[in-house]
Structure formats: C-alpha cells, structure tokens
Design an enzyme around this catalytic site. Structure first.
Site, PDB file in Angstrom:
ATOM      1  CG  HIS A 711      31.476 -41.540  39.216  1.00  0.00           C
ATOM      2  ND1 HIS A 711      32.726 -41.546  38.628  1.00  0.00           N
ATOM      3  CD2 HIS A 711      31.525 -40.591  40.198  1.00  0.00           C
ATOM      4  CE1 HIS A 711      33.503 -40.645  39.212  1.00  0.00           C
ATOM      5  NE2 HIS A 711      32.789 -40.058  40.170  1.00  0.00           N
ATOM      6  NE  ARG A 721      26.210 -38.164  49.840  1.00  0.00           N
ATOM      7  CZ  ARG A 721      26.513 -38.665  48.652  1.00  0.00           C
ATOM      8  NH1 ARG A 721      25.985 -38.137  47.554  1.00  0.00           N
ATOM      9  NH2 ARG A 721      27.339 -39.682  48.551  1.00  0.00           N
TER      10      ARG A 721
END
Length: 730
Positions: A711, A721
């Site tokens: 991933h 974030r």
C-alpha cells in the site's frame, strides 16, 4: 361407684385453668405504651413508625420539656423519665390497664401487642423488666441480685411492662432529681426482697419480650423467614418483641432498624423507601428548593473537565442553584475558570475560593455549610467532591424527594468494593464491614439505609444546619479526618445519615498515580480509571461493532470501524504537537532497532511520550477483540515494535511511497477530519487497486501487514493530516 365415675369424667376439667384461656388473655386495647421524648428525633420517628406498623397505642410524655436526665454515654441519669411517668400514672384509673414503659430514641418494635401480652402473661408476674448481662450503674450491688437458673441476671430500666396498680406502686416512692439514675432506683427496688415480692417483679432473663443490645451484640442476629424480619437471640433461641440499643449500641440498633420491622425483606425489598417523600413534580421550577452546591477540589484529579460537563447537564433549574467552588489545587484553576467563563452566568450565584486563600479542606467545608446556614433562602447543601462521577442527571431531584436529614447517593469504585459509605464502625471509630455491606454495594439489596458514615457526595437539609448542627467547626478534629469528624458530630447529635442505592448514580475516581506532567493527563488513565477513560476516549458507536456488525470492508481484508472519540483524536494530536520532537523523515532513525527505517515518516513514537504501555492496553482492550472476530483463529497479545503518530503536510511530507508494513497486522487510525483539517490523503492498496480516500476521524483501518497488502499513502494536498499507526505482531 358413682363417685369414681364422676371423678373419672370431670377431674380433667380441673386442669384447664393452668393454661391461659382466650377469655383470660389481656385484650389488646388494655395495653398502653408510654414513653418519654422531649424532642422529636430521627430515632423517635423510627420508634413511632414501628409502633404504628403493629398498631400500638402510644402516649408520649415530656414533649417540649428541656431534657435534664443526663447523657447515656456519661454519668447515670434518667430520673426525669420516672418523674414524668409517676405524674402520668396518677391520672390513670383503669386498674386492668397494662402499661409498657419503654425508651423510644433507640427502640424498635419487632412484633405486635398480641405476642407481647401473651409473653407477659406467661411470665406469671405483675411487672416484668428487661434484663442485661452487665450490671450498671453500681457494680457493688452485684451480689444482692437474685440468681437466675438461666439467662441475664441484672435489671435493665429501659423497658418494663406491668399492670397499672403495680406500676404505680413501683414508682410511688420516687422523690429524686431529674438527673438521678432511674436504673439505680429500680434496681434497689428489685434487690429488696420485700418490695420485689409486694410489687411482684421478675426479669425477662431470656429476652422473650425485651432485647437490650449492650453486652449482647454477639447473641443477636437477623432472622428472615416467610416475608418477616425478626431479631433472634441465638443464646436463648428467643424472638424478642422489643429491641433496644441501650448504652453504646446506637449504631447496632440503626443497622437492625434497616430491616426491623419488615422495613426490608427478601420477598418485598424495601417497604418504607417511598414513605414521607417530598415530590417535586407538583412544583413549578421557580418553586424548587434552593440548593447550594459545594464543589471541593483538594488534589490533582483526572477528568475534571468532564466533571463540569456533567454538572452542566444536571436536571435541576440552574437559577435554583448556587455554586461554592473551593480549589486548593493550582493545576485545576484553568478548568474552573473555563467553566465559569462559559457557564457561570447560568447559576443564581457563584463563589470561588482558590489556592491563594490557603484554606484547608476542613475550613472550606465549614465555610460552605455556614454560607448555606446563614442564607435564609438556602434549603439544602449538596456537598460534592471533584472525584465523584455522577452519571445520573436526576441525582439532586432524587435526593431531595427522599426528604431525609442527610442522604448520600451510593457510588462505588469500578471493580472494587470501595464505596462512599461505611456500614459499620470499629470500636475506635474507623471502618468496619457490616454483614450486608457487600450486598448493598453490589446491588443485591436495594433500599435507603441508615449508616454511620458518608463521604464524597451527600445532601444536607439547611434546616438541620440552623437547628441541630449549629457548630461552625463540624469538620474539625485533632485526630480525625474532616469527613470522619463531620460524621462523628452528626452521630453524637442522634441525627441519622442515609445512603440510597435504589438508583445507579455513578462512581468514584481513583486519584492514585495521577501525573500532571502532560498536556492531557487524562489520556494516561486507562489503567487507573478504565471506565472513565472509555467514556471519554472511545467512540460512542464502538459497542455497535460487535452487536450490529458496524464494520465496513472498503477493500479485501481491510476493515474499517469507529474506535476513537473526537476528543481522543484531538488530545493525542495536541499531546504530540506539545511534545514537538517530530522525526526528520530520514532513513536513519536511532529510535528503532537497527537504526534504519526503510520507509520513513515524520512521526513521534508512543514511547517518546511514555504512552507505550497505555497504547498497548488500548490495543488489547479495543483492537484485539475485533482482530479475533475478523481473523478467526488468530489471537493477538498486541505486542508491537512500532506505534507512532504520523504527520503529513504538503510542504513537509505529503505522502508515502508503496511498501509493506513490518507487522502481522496494522492499525491506521485517522486523528483529524478530511475537508476540515486537511485535503487529499488516504490509503491505496495496490494489489487490489482499491483506495480509502475519505478517512473518517476516529475510525481505524485494520489490514494484514506483510505479503498481501502492499500500500501507499496518498498525497495530502492541503492542511495537516495526522494518523496513529501501530505495527502489531502476536
């Protein structure tokens, strides 16, 4: 022959008068209970309730008089009772009348007039006194007391029963002072053979009528049978009709009075808990009693901001509340200031005493009481310690409606038998466990209980502060803690304290090991106060994961579920930013074993803020159960080599290249909100060409780490974030 036949047939009839026939029994309306009560105390009201329960007729003497008969704990006294009795008997003319003369402040009836009169007649004497195993007040008279075949040998003056003429003769020679000893007066009559015979006196040696508790505590137990409760004397196997907490046994009669007469049974539960209530439902909110709430902050305490949130939610009109806040802990000044700045104007009045006042706990509580005492509008004082977690928003209404002098809502400590009341006291006035304590704490017996000690949270009638508890220094003592000193001063006044466990009210926080070195110290409370930690930091829908399968699968073997509350996310982010030592995102990283990180991030590890033990506890309690559900047959101990918070910024590190995680499975927990705090971001699983592009704040992604789930972190295009990542192995 005929004479023999006559004797054979009729001689048995001559035996009948030996037993008491129905016609010879004293009818109940001939019994009069006489007692002395110069003031209406809690004990007196309890006595009357028990008398009314069995339909006794009671005549009360001395009402409104000043008591001059001495103190049961000091020198002998009680002569005032004899004077009043003698005067009252002089006005009585019915010679068939049976008089029961009994104390009232520390007495309860356990059965009715029929049983009492039956046992009196079976004694075959005109006057029957209660008995004791201890001689008082003159031990030199011991040898003059008649010996008994079995039972107590000494006379007790707190209760006796007899026919009116004989009782008149008993007290006819009284000429003493009010402060003289009634017990000594009656004892001298009893040990005088001529007077004893003339009046026809005996003792209830086996406690069939009267049970005096002093010297007999080990002999008396509660007997529950067929929906009734009695006190049973196990030494003589008798069921006394009257139970008397004479001398220093007031706490024991209070305990027995929680059950006798039928106040609580296994079949009915509490039968008196709804008596004498003061309902608020008929009142307008503007007519509600005015309550002064005393809030006491005496040590660093977790979840103080939550305390004030709950205070705000309390279901009681705020214009009928006055706040008195005492804080001697500088650490919590910001919590108090913040609450009052935002909400203080809602209340009728607010007074704050801070650390600069240099006032101790006892002085602050005395002051709180006195403010209510002197305020003619104040109806109740609600004492509330900061470590109390009140989960029941209606607690104040419930306590007021009980209409009791002092009443506490029962609160406990999670997983322990600790509570805010004691069921009994030791001989030196400290904690002792009553026989029913565990049942009360665990809710197997529900009711309103007379107890000797309450603390942390309780409601006091202001009228009590203005009458019986006028001493300013109620909380002061050279040897006792303030709460113990207060309860001691209440007990010696004969005032009853109650605790109710008829509702679930809340709990008490542990303040042990609470550190104040962090920005958000409550995050570290997962061990000490796990329930409060969960309430504060676990997502409100977390429990639905197992119940309703609230679980999404956005990609193969990728599970998405809520776990952290908004506040948990905020606190963890703020804690990391407050620590501030973000890694540089280089491959070389001395924080990890080997010193080389293949896919580096800008992060702070949990162990850098000493949060690794707490984080593993979180994984065990809230992640492991889901792992075991989603990956059947796999059980984790939540061991991790790496657990950290990652920060993504467009101008710092916006994304993460494709990689495998060095874990059996990975937890990726979003700590802030896309579209509000940042733009872009997300996670793409390359093997499945599947992305999670709108991570929800507080939701976690769980996926296998090695081999299958290659991933990458998608670019953050704006804002900042934050995610919390854990590489978990067995």
């Amino acid at each position: 022959m005929r004479l023999g036949w006559f004797l054979l047939f009729f001689c048995p009839l001559l035996l009948l008068p030996v037993t008491v026939s129905e016609e010879q029994r004293v009818p109940g309306d001939k019994l009069l209970v006489v007692t002395v009560a110069t003031k209406e105390t809690d004990g007196f009201r309890r006595f009357l309730r028990s008398a009314e329960h069995f339909n006794y007729t009671v005549k009360v003497l001395g009402q409104g008089e000043t008591w001059r008969g001495g103190d049961y704990m000091s020198a002998p006294g009680g002569g005032q009772k004899v004077r009043l009795l003698k005067a009252a008997l002089g006005e009585m003319k019915d010679e068939d009348k049976v008089i029961l003369f009994i104390d009232s402040y520390d007495v309860v009836f356990a059965s009715g007039p029929k049983e009492l009169l039956k046992k009196f007649q079976q004694a075959k004497h005109k006057v029957v006194f209660s008995s004791e195993s201890l001689i008082w007040p003159d031990r030199h008279l011991e040898d003059k007391h008649p010996h008994v075949r079995e039972g107590n040998r000494f006379l007790g003056s707190g209760g006796f029963i007899g026919y009116l003429p004989n009782i008149k003769e008993l007290v006819s020679d009284w000429t003493g002072e009010d402060s003289d000893s009634d017990q000594l007066f009656f004892t001298k009559i009893y040990i005088d053979p001529a007077k004893k015979k003339s009046i026809n006196i005996t003792l209830d040696s086996k406690c069939r009528l009267f049970q005096n508790l002093h010297g007999a505590l080990d002999e008396v137990v509660l007997k529950f049978e067929d929906g009734r409760v009695r006190a049973r004397n196990v030494l003589y196997d008798t069921l006394p009709v009257i139970v008397h907490g004479n001398g220093p046994t007031k706490l024991q009669i209070n305990y027995l009075g929680n059950y006798i007469p039928n106040s609580w049974t296994f079949e009915t539960g509490c039968t008196v808990c709804h008596d004498d209530l003061h309902p608020l439902t008929a009142l307008k909110e503007s007519e509600y009693p005015l309550v002064a709430i005393g809030i006491f902050i005496q040590q660093p305490t977790p979840f103080v901001s939550v305390f004030f949130e709950r205070l705000l939610k309390m279901q009681y009109p705020k214009n009928r509340l006055k706040l008195f806040i005492f804080s001697q802990e500088p650490h919590h000044e910001r919590h108090v200031t913040s609450f009052l700045r935002d909400h203080g104007s809602l209340y009728r009045d607010v007074r704050v005493l801070g650390p600069e006042e240099e006032m101790d706990g006892a002085a602050s509580r005395n002051l709180g009481f006195d403010m209510c005492r002197k305020d003619e509008d104040c109806d109740y004082f609600f004492s509330l310690d900061i470590e109390v977690v009140l989960k029941n928003d209606n607690v104040l209404k419930i306590l007021i409606e009980q209409n009791l002098p002092i009443v506490a809502p029962m609160i406990t400590r999670v997983g322990r038998l600790w509570s805010n009341f004691w069921g009994a006291l030791s001989a030196d006035g400290y904690y002792a466990r009553s026989e029913d304590y565990v049942d009360l704490v665990q809710g197997r017996r529900e009711g309103v209980w007379n107890v000797p000690y309450v603390t942390n949270v309780y409601l006091v009638k202001a009228s009590l502060l203005r009458t019986e508890l006028t001493d300013y220094e109620l909380f002061n003592s050279h040897i006792l803690d303030p709460d113990m000193a207060f309860c001691h001063n209440v007990r010696i006044k004969g005032i009853f304290m109650y605790v109710t466990n008829m509702h679930t009210f809340g709990r008490i926080l542990s303040t042990d090991n609470y550190q104040t070195s962090h920005l958000h110290n409550d995050l570290w409370q997962i061990f000490e106060n796990p329930q409060d930690w969960e309430d504060r930091y676990i997502h409100e829908n977390y429990s639905l994961i197992m119940k309703t399968n609230l679980m999404e699968t956005p990609c193969p073997d990728v599970y998405w579920f809520p776990v952290f509350s908004d506040i948990a996310c905020n606190h963890l982010v703020e804690e990391m930013e407050n620590f501030g030592q973000w890694s540089g995102g280089a491959n070389t990283d001395t924080r990890i074993q080997g010193g080389y990180e293949n896919v580096p991030t800008i992060d702070i590890h949990m162990n850098q803020i000493n949060f690794d033990k707490e984080w593993r506890k979180f994984l065990l309690e809230y992640i492991a159960p889901i792992t075991e559900k989603m990956f059947p047959g796999y059980y984790t101990q939540a061991q991790f080599d790496l657990a950290f918070v990652v920060r993504y910024k467009p101008d710092e590190q916006p994304s993460l290249r494709p990689h495998h995680d060095a874990s059996t499975f990975t937890i990726n927990l979003a700590l802030n909100q896309m579209g509000v705090d940042f733009q872009g971001g997300g996670c793409r699983f390359l093997r499945y060409n599947c992305s999670v592009q709108a991570p929800r704040k507080g939701w976690a992604l769980m996926h296998p780490g090695r081999l299958t789930h290659y991933h990458e972190g998608l670019p953050t295009t704006g804002g900042v974030r934050y995610i919390a990542v854990s590489f978990v192995d067995p």
